[in-house]
Structures are given as C-alpha cells and as structure tokens.
Design a protein around this motif. Structure first.
Motif, mmCIF file in Angstrom:
data_model
loop_
_atom_site.group_PDB
_atom_site.id
_atom_site.type_symbol
_atom_site.label_atom_id
_atom_site.label_comp_id
_atom_site.label_asym_id
_atom_site.label_seq_id
_atom_site.Cartn_x
_atom_site.Cartn_y
_atom_site.Cartn_z
ATOM 1 N N LEU A 102 0.882 -1.153 -0.010
ATOM 2 C CA LEU A 102 0.163 -0.074 -0.005
ATOM 3 C C LEU A 102 1.043 1.190 0.060
ATOM 4 O O LEU A 102 0.659 2.234 -0.615
ATOM 5 N N ALA A 103 2.047 1.138 0.767
ATOM 6 C CA ALA A 103 3.003 2.382 0.765
ATOM 7 C C ALA A 103 3.416 2.789 -0.468
ATOM 8 O O ALA A 103 3.562 3.890 -0.992
ATOM 9 N N ARG A 104 3.785 1.655 -1.204
ATOM 10 C CA ARG A 104 4.579 1.688 -2.587
ATOM 11 C C ARG A 104 3.525 2.459 -3.428
ATOM 12 O O ARG A 104 3.787 3.288 -4.197
ATOM 13 N N PHE A 105 2.261 1.665 -3.389
ATOM 14 C CA PHE A 105 1.179 2.178 -4.453
ATOM 15 C C PHE A 105 1.062 3.911 -4.218
ATOM 16 O O PHE A 105 0.995 4.693 -5.158
ATOM 17 N N LEU A 106 1.017 4.287 -2.720
ATOM 18 C CA LEU A 106 0.842 5.853 -2.619
ATOM 19 C C LEU A 106 1.910 6.347 -3.141
ATOM 20 O O LEU A 106 1.937 7.689 -3.767
ATOM 21 N N ASP A 107 3.199 6.197 -2.793
ATOM 22 C CA ASP A 107 4.383 6.628 -2.939
ATOM 23 C C ASP A 107 4.653 7.019 -4.240
ATOM 24 O O ASP A 107 5.192 8.037 -4.941
ATOM 25 N N VAL A 108 4.432 5.844 -5.415
ATOM 26 C CA VAL A 108 4.711 5.949 -6.685
ATOM 27 C C VAL A 108 3.916 7.228 -7.206
ATOM 28 O O VAL A 108 4.620 7.816 -8.260
ATOM 29 N N ARG A 109 2.788 7.372 -6.663
ATOM 30 C CA ARG A 109 2.059 8.657 -7.166
ATOM 31 C C ARG A 109 2.342 9.752 -6.408
ATOM 32 O O ARG A 109 1.566 11.083 -6.932
ATOM 33 N N GLY A 110 3.234 9.805 -5.715
ATOM 34 C CA GLY A 110 3.515 11.026 -4.997
ATOM 35 C C GLY A 110 2.659 11.428 -3.841
ATOM 36 O O GLY A 110 2.608 12.621 -3.418
ATOM 37 N N PHE A 111 1.688 10.459 -3.210
ATOM 38 C CA PHE A 111 0.837 10.998 -2.387
ATOM 39 C C PHE A 111 1.046 10.566 -1.070
ATOM 40 O O PHE A 111 0.545 11.200 -0.264
ATOM 41 N N LEU A 112 1.930 9.656 -0.799
ATOM 42 C CA LEU A 112 2.404 9.218 0.749
ATOM 43 C C LEU A 112 2.981 10.241 1.396
ATOM 44 O O LEU A 112 4.196 11.006 0.849
ATOM 45 N N LYS A 113 2.735 10.487 2.670
ATOM 46 C CA LYS A 113 3.248 11.637 3.474
ATOM 47 C C LYS A 113 3.741 11.056 4.683
ATOM 48 O O LYS A 113 4.624 11.615 5.138
ATOM 49 N N ASP A 114 3.119 9.960 5.232
ATOM 50 C CA ASP A 114 3.671 9.274 6.496
ATOM 51 C C ASP A 114 3.278 8.084 6.717
ATOM 52 O O ASP A 114 2.010 7.627 6.226
ATOM 53 N N VAL A 115 4.043 7.120 7.474
ATOM 54 C CA VAL A 115 3.862 5.941 7.859
ATOM 55 C C VAL A 115 3.897 5.641 9.269
ATOM 56 O O VAL A 115 5.066 5.990 9.709
ATOM 57 N N VAL A 116 2.936 5.515 9.905
ATOM 58 C CA VAL A 116 2.827 5.381 11.360
ATOM 59 C C VAL A 116 2.143 4.372 12.149
ATOM 60 O O VAL A 116 1.178 3.818 11.633
#
Length: 75
Positions: free
Chosen positions: A47-61
């Motif tokens: 899920l983090a990769r999916f968001l990060d590839v799109r430039g959406f991921l801000k934080d994982v906590v």
C-alpha cells in the motif's frame, strides 16, 4: 478481533490494522489535509508503494501511535 476493530484497507483483507498510511492527492487536497489508509503488517509495503509512486504518501505511523496523537490530553 471485534467487529468494530480497524482493519486493513487492502482489497479483501480482514486483518487487524497495525499501520496508518497518511496521504493526500495534491491535485485534490490542500497541503495540510491527510487522508488515511490502514494496513496490516503483510500489506504495509504494498500500500505504501502504491501511494508513494503517485507522490501521495506523506507518513507511515504505527496505528497505536496515530491513535495516541488523536486522543484528548489527560490530566
């Protein structure tokens, strides 16, 4: 796991949430806005990769830490 316990956001997964992935879509949301997906340990990276590839991921906590941030102060 109780029926109202937070579960993973991965399609078809019913595992307990262990992580919060905070994200926003800059084309739709103001910079301070945070949407969240929940993830179990197994789906966190996917899920983090999916968001990060799109430039959406801000934080994982960790979920417990995220919950503590939102809890009202005691005392």
């Amino acid at each position: 796991m109780s029926e109202d316990a937070p579960i993973c956001s991965a399609k078809g997964c019913r595992a307990a949430a262990a992580w919060v992935l905070a994200w926003n879509n800059p084309k739709l949301h103001t910079p301070e806005r945070r949407k969240t997906w929940l993830a179990c340990a197994e789906h966190r990276e996917h899920l983090a990769r999916f968001l990060d590839v799109r430039g959406f991921l801000k934080d994982v906590v960790p979920f417990a830490e995220w919950e503590a941030r939102d809890a009202p102060p005691t005392g």
